[in-house]
Design an enzyme around this catalytic site. Structure first.
Site, short mmCIF file in Angstrom:
data_model
loop_
_atom_site.label_atom_id
_atom_site.label_comp_id
_atom_site.label_asym_id
_atom_site.label_seq_id
_atom_site.Cartn_x
_atom_site.Cartn_y
_atom_site.Cartn_z
N ASP A 1 -7.42 -11.56 -17.80
CA ASP A 1 -7.39 -12.73 -18.68
C ASP A 1 -5.96 -12.95 -19.17
OD1 ASP A 1 -7.63 -14.71 -20.55
OD2 ASP A 1 -9.07 -13.64 -21.82
N HIS B 1 0.83 -1.21 0.00
CA HIS B 1 0.00 0.00 0.00
C HIS B 1 0.86 1.26 0.00
CE1 HIS B 1 -3.88 1.70 -0.01
NE2 HIS B 1 -4.46 0.86 0.81
#
Length: 303
Positions: free
Chosen positions: A241, A34
């Site tokens: 994908d 983060h």
């Protein structure tokens, strides 16, 4: 996962782990610190990586512009470990699109405007959280509600969605006395205050970092009960994908804080998965709440 999520001393900015199952399926576990990026940046990075692996000719590469928008600040006095705990239980609760629409309809009759999917679910879970905690600790407790807000759309003109960095802000209510069972809609007003004028002010000062320090100190002292919401809804979760088609499922591990709610879209149908971390005593009451269970399609414990 490739790393323990509560190991803030870990110096690796990025980690991947390929998990192959006996059935022939596999899962790609990813961790991104983060310190570098928020949730949307993480999913954008993963989407770009997948598109590169497929050999896509046209790719929206991340734009690394956050340091030009918000100049580096002095982080002294900020302890990244504040609030991290293993004294919690994390579970995933699934809400169908039809049940969320029913919540929107019910709450729209009580609020000034019809709430969004995330707003309606936030208001509802908050009401059940208050019900679960009302008899734990002080009977005169105050509550503070925190909701993460994506800043990209708050700029004028809006920043591209593939702008990379920690481009978010937390909207936070004042300490509140809340009645159990009644949805609280005030967080919407706090979110609406984060507009372009606010962003411009934010760019000039240390208000964002100061507010994070204030929340952290308050959390550590236990001055009030804080519940935090974050949403990955409408983020490109299922666009990763790598050449084998869209993922069957994208999920989150148990995160590091208690009283934390994180929303993610289901793969199809407009539902939402709520990843909720609470202390064990609170979770026992929360997950057995009759009104909550009337809207939950399924639930599961997170390891």
């Amino acid at each position: 996962m490739p790393f323990e999520l509560d190991d803030v001393a870990n110096k690796y900015p990025l980690g991947f782990q390929l998990n192959i199952f006996q059935c022939g399926g596999f899962a790609i576990a990813q961790c991104l610190t983060h310190k570098l990026a928020d949730g949307l940046s993480y999913f954008t990075f993963s989407k770009t990586w997948a598109a590169t692996a497929r050999g896509e000719p046209k790719i929206e590469h991340p734009q690394f512009i956050s340091a030009t928008l918000f100049h580096p600040r002095n982080l002294s006095g900020f302890d990244a470990r504040t609030g991290i705990t293993r004294n919690k239980v994390s579970k995933r609760f699934v809400f169908s699109a039809s049940d969320i629409e029913e919540l929107r309809e019910v709450q729209g009759n009580k609020a000034s405007a019809r709430p969004s999917r995330v707003e309606a679910l936030s208001f509802f879970i908050l009401s059940r959280f208050v019900k679960a905690t009302k008899d734990i600790g002080s009977p005169d407790k105050f509550y503070r509600v925190v909701h993460a807000v994506n800043l990209r759309s708050r700029f004028e003109p809006p920043l591209p969605h593939h702008s990379f960095g920690n481009l978010y802000r937390v909207a936070m209510t004042a300490p509140l006395r809340l009645s159990s069972g009644e949805p609280y809609h005030g967080i919407r007003e706090e979110i609406s205050k984060i507009d372009n004028a606010y962003v411009r002010k934010l760019q000039k000062g240390d208000e964002h970092l100061s507010s994070i320090k204030t929340i952290a100190k308050s959390f550590a002292k236990g001055e009030q009960v804080t519940i935090s919401f974050s949403s990955y809804c409408r983020f490109p979760l299922y666009d990763n994908d790598f050449g084998w088609g869209r993922p069957t499922w994208v999920g989150s591990p148990a995160l590091t804080f208690k009283n934390l709610v994180n929303f993610m879209d289901t793969r199809e149908g407009g539902g939402i998965e709520a990843y909720i971390s609470l202390e064990e005593e609170v979770m026992t009451k929360f997950e057995s709440d009759v009104e909550l269970l009337a809207y939950v399609s399924s639930s599961a414990v997170l390891n």
